[in-house]
Design an enzyme around this catalytic site. Structure first.
Site, PDB file in Angstrom:
ATOM      1  N   CYS A 198      55.040  22.795  75.208  1.00 22.66           N
ATOM      2  CA  CYS A 198      55.026  24.124  74.609  1.00 22.66           C
ATOM      3  C   CYS A 198      54.144  25.035  75.457  1.00 22.66           C
ATOM      4  CB  CYS A 198      54.480  24.032  73.189  1.00 22.66           C
ATOM      5  SG  CYS A 198      54.226  25.637  72.411  1.00 22.66           S
TER       6      CYS A 198
ATOM      7  N   CYS B 136      55.576  32.537  73.523  1.00 28.97           N
ATOM      8  CA  CYS B 136      56.704  33.225  72.902  1.00 28.97           C
ATOM      9  C   CYS B 136      56.344  33.857  71.556  1.00 28.97           C
ATOM     10  CB  CYS B 136      57.897  32.306  72.754  1.00 28.97           C
ATOM     11  SG  CYS B 136      57.542  30.822  71.839  1.00 28.97           S
TER      12      CYS B 136
ATOM     13  N   THR C  22      49.815  28.005  67.523  1.00 24.91           N
ATOM     14  CA  THR C  22      50.114  27.496  68.850  1.00 24.91           C
ATOM     15  C   THR C  22      49.452  28.359  69.914  1.00 24.91           C
ATOM     16  OG1 THR C  22      52.202  26.678  68.047  1.00 24.91           O
ATOM     17  CG2 THR C  22      52.009  26.984  70.410  1.00 24.91           C
TER      18      THR C  22
ATOM     19  N   GLU D 218      47.434  23.302  69.034  1.00 26.02           N
ATOM     20  CA  GLU D 218      47.511  24.146  67.858  1.00 26.02           C
ATOM     21  C   GLU D 218      46.123  24.241  67.234  1.00 26.02           C
ATOM     22  OE1 GLU D 218      50.560  22.113  67.750  1.00 26.02           O
ATOM     23  OE2 GLU D 218      51.996  23.765  67.909  1.00 26.02           O
TER      24      GLU D 218
ATOM     25  N   HIS E 126      61.955  33.943  66.589  1.00 22.76           N
ATOM     26  CA  HIS E 126      61.195  32.754  66.940  1.00 22.76           C
ATOM     27  C   HIS E 126      62.076  31.505  66.880  1.00 22.76           C
ATOM     28  CE1 HIS E 126      57.591  30.995  68.220  1.00 22.76           C
ATOM     29  NE2 HIS E 126      57.293  30.365  67.109  1.00 22.76           N
TER      30      HIS E 126
ATOM     31  N   TYR F 227      63.206  28.629  70.271  1.00 21.01           N
ATOM     32  CA  TYR F 227      63.293  27.175  70.458  1.00 21.01           C
ATOM     33  C   TYR F 227      64.295  26.792  71.549  1.00 21.01           C
ATOM     34  CZ  TYR F 227      59.598  26.146  67.340  1.00 21.01           C
ATOM     35  OH  TYR F 227      58.333  26.057  66.824  1.00 21.01           O
TER      36      TYR F 227
ATOM     37  N   CYS G 293      63.263  26.806  74.295  1.00 22.88           N
ATOM     38  CA  CYS G 293      62.356  26.050  75.155  1.00 22.88           C
ATOM     39  C   CYS G 293      62.599  24.550  75.044  1.00 22.88           C
ATOM     40  CB  CYS G 293      60.910  26.346  74.803  1.00 22.88           C
ATOM     41  SG  CYS G 293      60.461  25.844  73.125  1.00 22.88           S
TER      42      CYS G 293
ATOM     43  N   GLU H 226      56.946  19.782  66.028  1.00 23.00           N
ATOM     44  CA  GLU H 226      56.987  21.244  66.078  1.00 23.00           C
ATOM     45  C   GLU H 226      58.435  21.742  66.059  1.00 23.00           C
ATOM     46  OE1 GLU H 226      54.480  23.170  69.164  1.00 23.00           O
ATOM     47  OE2 GLU H 226      56.278  24.363  69.561  1.00 23.00           O
TER      48      GLU H 226
END
Lengths: 481, 481, 481, 481
Positions: free
Chosen positions: A100, A104, A191, A257, A292, A296, A298, A446
């Site tokens: 991560c 973003c 995050t 986090e 958001h 993902y 990512c 996550e």
């Protein structure tokens, strides 16, 4: 300077005075802390890649405010093409970092606020949008990393904010002053919080009038007086404290986090973007959540890394030609590309909001994220299948280095005679990292809960559908009416 | 003494002189090592529960040799009922320890040898079965924990043993003496190796004549001269070195795997159970594998723990009444009980072998294990869904204890006001342990690869089927001939 | 005569005077009706196989009343072994007929009543059990096929029986006479109804006092005055009216379901087994349902046929050596044998009820049936994958026979030169039959809804679990309390 | 006239003189045949909707040749937007017809040829592209429906075309004349063949030099001398011969497939688009296949109908508020929208070919189709779950109309008192139609095998991947090299 380099970014963090705790102790320098540093390095990649010519198209954009070239992470989407490139940027960075990269949430918060502040103003004649634009211009100019903070601790899940036994279980306004407001509460699961220059706070659920003190959104420097951070621990986190690098799996990057506590923090008016307009809380949540959920994308990139690792270990094991291994690699890719289709489609089917910002398709963004709560788990299972049991029985790097054990490790963990034993160990550790270790936190859990738990997506899917159209079609065909 | 207590077991291990390495250093006392000790405690439960009256029926049996009451783990199955009770014992211990209790490999090795030594003798007039019976009597009398060692490092997967670049990549006889043999090689992924009194070595694949030097089976004390152990590391292993207990998740038990190196080890003839009868290598592998695939009954018990933890966190989160949560709990149970059906059915459909030992149904044992390579992953996914994201963002126990952070942890991680924050943290750590931490090694990856990887089961399924019967039925019904 | 032959069974049906409707018209002779006859032939197999020496052990039992050898379908289970053999009988007949052979509902009704009538008597001092035993003795002597009728039309699903707008939407007592009772209502989805000598009616849900007129169970001859049958249609039903046999797929057998209407039917007291003891309605439903969920063992046998057909078409297509085809065949078997584990395990884990009857394990029977609502669909999908598209584009048998088209069919549908085109067509039609045609009704949709819809099993799974035990185990391990 | 109306289309078909066989007999008028007519009506919808203003954007395009407005089905994609609209057109028509509307194969053939003829010319200096453009102009002008014919019977799957025992098992050139060529062979599974004005033949696999006589592509009128059609039968096909409409489920539309035999058919040179350029056979197959895999966008539309039907029956059953039903409806939508993401993403990620035609992304088109081989089966399973068992036990429409049975049907199949029994029956028949009946042929089996069987997509997925990039990323992160 509108686009920092990775080095400038690291340097800029050193100027912050964050109050961070980990393992019950204050962390002096997050940038230098061995557990936190890899997460900072992951964020730094978002700066580094923006200077690489081959990624310019994906990593940068032209500010609609200043007209300058900016890092896409501070950009407000001006077109479908921007939305699509955002998804591609997510995949690229996921593949580059294997974890991560944290940046973003801030981008998604900026874009969501660019829509909602405009809408509030339209209804109430307020000037949130102007405030926000000023803030945005600054953010683009400074090339900030921003923590978009939404999730409250939520206390008793059966009660709304104003009925909580502890009223701070949702973040709220506790005092209104001439020059601003004072807020109290916390945001959980933040995050990349301690790698951020700023934090943008948003409400976490739709609200009714009784909850109006909770309907607040604002931005603050991350080291504002009264903010403190408690770092969450991750599976295998302390391997980063060990001497060797191999057992980390991912030698370069990580994530983190934190619980962010707002202990009576003052916010000046020019940084307040919503103040008790409770009926817009739900809208802000939904728009942010849709962006958001798109983000993902990512995980497709992290999936690329896992697939690459699985293919590599199959080769190192001498098993890559076996038909069942080939088929499992194909299945991993199939699932990963199915995810890719989701983040591309919700962008491609996006639309323009009144403020001019482009928003993703809500239904498809939720569908995408819902798949993200499923497929990475199956990809992990397949990767573990391909890797072989050695992934969890492999001795430590120290055993490989120790004169007492090195010979046995070298001898008995050799598979393909052309491949150094050490290479085989490296890639096994990477798969462990992604499926059980620090990266599994991001790639699996996550993926499950980030940007809302699976049930949240199912509710949005149900609400975004046009069921009447489907029922009309069915009834017509079978002769009803 | 035919049945040791847990305390006697621990004491008995102190008398062994094992050569163990971990993190590149010699481990002085495995029993007292903080990382290894929880795995010893898990084995100790197999002794402790055998003395509990309520489990007598499941945990003990009557020796068909001595007529004495013995721990079922040293028993040779004399009936279908014995086979069914073995599965129930696995579930019971899995639920009691929440991890791998390591002792089933020895039981499975004993039972497999009780069949195959008899069969070799029948063909060759050898006296392996007599040797084995003598050994067995001793094992029952001493109530040994035995490491059943099968998996060789295997080197280049594309080559048979005798063609390996390194001839030791499969364990083999390197010298024949008057009084015995000398062996060299290694066994990988040895579960519970350093908690065992003995090790029984078996070949790992079916062999042809060229591989006859590799077709060897024998038993040795675990501290025989020339044997050494290198402990594999596990996700989150070093949490056991930390001060507090909470972050371990499972405060009591664990597992371990080791690489066992046989560096020119001497075996006296009376402990040799197969010697170059290469055509029985495959039979031994198959029978052991079927027993051991049944042994994955234990994962049903670990599944019970995970389900119990999921239900508990749902209650602590105040979410247990939500219909989607209830449905996920049902699904977890449904999958777990489907696994239970597999280990019961393969026992219930068992049969008597010529030696008198009862064997499980090969097809169903493989089907059972195949499901074990799938369902625990889905159970884990569902448990993570139910747990919420806090499972991977929770600060450390030290943060809960530290005066600087305790107030925030207590305040903001409280959910149901009736439940202490600490309880919520405990159960989240247990779910982390089972799905990402040390126990995930056993519950997930070992479920995948232990007792053979999924493809091994598929091959056995294909070979165990009566396809002709199915084709005859189909052809008859549709009118072909 | 305690065991009829298939021929005697067919003859016995001719003596019944059933009032049957199909396509809006009265059916004169069900036995000779081309659509119904194959379903009668399937029931006849339950008689035929009982006379085959190789199946004697599975197909017959010794009556605990008369001590005579009887068809197992009229037997009351006296042991675990009986329960296991029931499952094996189901698989055997499923494989022999490739469809629903309809006779298990009667067996399940008899066994359920043997438990519940005993329990009612124990509470109320009634003599239902004696009545039932007399009836049972007769049923065994006559070797009856009995329709066990449970499912009411149910009207408005949101209302209990006594609140229905139409009070007949659940079957009920409308009059009590000296010599018996009069009932009105209907039973839907009655499998094999018109092939039965008798019908046993049971309530369909647990009831409260207000519903006491609906809490009634009794037996009647299938041609009792006032009973009428309306046959449900099935996919591809009218292919049985066509000249050729090939396009039926299954040339020999089929199934049927009917709506059974009870239009003020008189029942003498000696055939009434429950009369307003509403609190036993739920018990009868649950016990019958558990037995009947076990009965879905038959689908394993139908799965055998589908697997046999898939393997055969793979060979005929010349594709059986392709690794992906082999793997899909293995997967089909794996799923099918997983189902088998369920029906074996729920029997193997059965127990004795107070009346002496052995009952299956409720939890595992529900788990088994739940899997039956899933796996046959995946087996069908895989079979269609293996079969190839020709399964749904194949011309009719008439095209194969017609002088105008025969040459083209023969030429262009030839694949493996050794296999007659006609054979390839036959097996494709069988797969069509099982996955889309008349048999799909039984293999798929009936697997879904027969013996209760999936949600009914989930509710029973939730109620049969010991969650406390699981939670205790979890809490102990993580240190709570 | 560049855009026919539905009526003009029907009329135009009457002018054709096709040689069609069904059930062994010649079909005089396909347009009027009760079994074929609904499939013609489905094609007619592609004409009808193009005249509806609300669909103009999706259903029509501007010809890049003539500049005229044309039906999108005859259009060559000139942009990404065209590709995206093609997917939307597929969904729209799938939802409008609830079946296969057949016209996409011709569109896909035209687009594929527009790329490949250009590429052949570039290499060989031939004039195929010019010929093709002339043909295309005519096709757009005439608004033709074209059968794109690719799949050969293939005979022995283990042999290439030139080694087949029957050389006609792949379509081939048997004679070269001055004015053209003569071809012989067949094309199987031809969707909508007898509703087409033209047929475009393409090779079915990549070829080597030995197969050059098989490397041929051309266009012919569908009623050219020597072409004959044999209609394949479908599940429940003959319900269309029954009096009532209800039992058809879909009262309006259907599909069909046919075997098309080319019995020494002459093709003039100006209609030949590939002639022995064997190395382009594979390219043509791949490009056509990618377009055609995108075309399975239509199944999203059919999924809409199934979802609409499931929601409707849930309401009619009075079960739509049950949480498990709601969740299953959400799951159906989630899967259906995941499919939608696939067909949108492969379009959105399309690119321009040298000829100017836009092509879809090969990898994503294959990923999309692969999901289409899975999800409709699960959607069907869920729909059957929601529908209830009545879907397969419902009596015929004739029973509803017959004075002898109507009262019972009306009475006992009434659920929600507000909903006419007849409506409930209608929608149950539609679900039967889609999951077991004529439409299941298209929605399930054709989804499996149309545009290539699942394994074909897996091979293309494997070939379209950039595995090196993934491996590089993995190796870099774990420290290899």
């Amino acid at each position: 300077m509108t686009m920092m380099t990775a080095e400038q970014y690291e340097e800029s963090l050193r100027h912050l005075n964050l109050k961070i705790y980990m393992f019950g102790r204050r962390v002096e320098s997050a940038v230098d802390d061995p557990i936190i540093r890899p997460s900072m390095k992951a964020v730094a990649e978002t700066y580094a890649l923006a200077h690489r010519p081959e990624y310019e198209d994906i990593m940068t954009a032209t500010s609609h405010i200043s007209g300058k070239k900016i890092n896409r992470f501070t950009h407000i989407h001006q077109s479908i093409d921007d939305l699509v490139k955002k998804s591609k940027m997510g995949r690229l960075l996921g593949r580059s970092t294997g974890c991560c990269f944290q940046r973003c949430v801030g981008m998604d918060a900026l874009n969501a606020l660019s829509i909602v502040t405009f809408n509030i103003d339209k209804k109430y004649g307020t000037d949130y949008y102007k405030r926000f634009q000023a803030y945005l211009e600054h953010a683009q100019e400074k090339d900030w990393t921003i923590d978009g903070a939404m999730t409250d601790p939520k206390g008793d899940r059966r009660l709304p904010p104003h009925k909580q036994p502890d009223p701070d279980h949702f973040l709220r306004v506790v005092e209104e002053r001439k020059d601003g407001i004072v807020v109290r509460g916390a945001k959980a699961h933040q995050t990349g919080a301690v790698n951020s220059h700023e934090v943008i706070v948003m409400p976490t659920i739709a609200m009714r009038e009784e909850d109006r003190d909770y309907a607040v959104s604002f931005a603050l420097p991350s080291d504002a007086e009264g903010i403190l951070y408690i770092i969450g621990r991750q599976s295998c986190d302390t391997r980063k404290l060990e001497k060797g690098l191999m057992d980390r799996g991912n030698l370069l990057f990580g994530g983190h986090e934190a619980l962010v506590v707002f202990d009576n923090v003052f916010v000046p008016w020019d940084r307040v973007f919503m103040y008790k307009e409770f009926e817009f809380a739900g809208q802000l949540v939904e728009i942010f959540a849709s962006y958001h959920r798109q983000s993902y994308a990512c995980k497709v990139g992290v999936g690329d890394v896992l697939i690459g690792a699985a293919q590599t270990i199959a080769e190192y094991n001498g098993a890559d030609k076996a038909s069942h291994i080939r088929d499992k690699i194909i299945e991993m890719n199939h699932l990963n590309e199915t995810l890719y289709c989701g983040c591309i489609a919700c962008a491609s089917e996006g639309h323009r909001e009144p403020s001019g910002t482009y928003a993703v398709n809500t239904l498809l963004a939720n569908v995408h994220k819902q798949n993200v709560t499923r497929f990475p788990y199956e990809l992990s299972r397949l990767a573990q299948d391909i890797a072989g049991g050695l992934m969890v029985t492999l001795p430590s790097e120290e055993d490989l280095r120790s004169p007492e054990t090195a010979q046995w490790i070298e001898k008995y963990y050799k598979a393909d005679p052309e491949v150094p034993t050490e290479h085989r160990m490296h890639v096994l550790r990477l798969i462990e990292n992604l499926t059980l270790g620090t990266a599994a936190v991001g790639y699996l859990t996550e993926s499950m809960h980030g940007a809302g738990s699976p049930q949240a997506q199912r509710i949005m899917i149900a609400r975004s559908l046009n069921m009447q159209e489907k029922q009309r079609a069915a009834k017509k065909l079978c002769g009803i009416e």
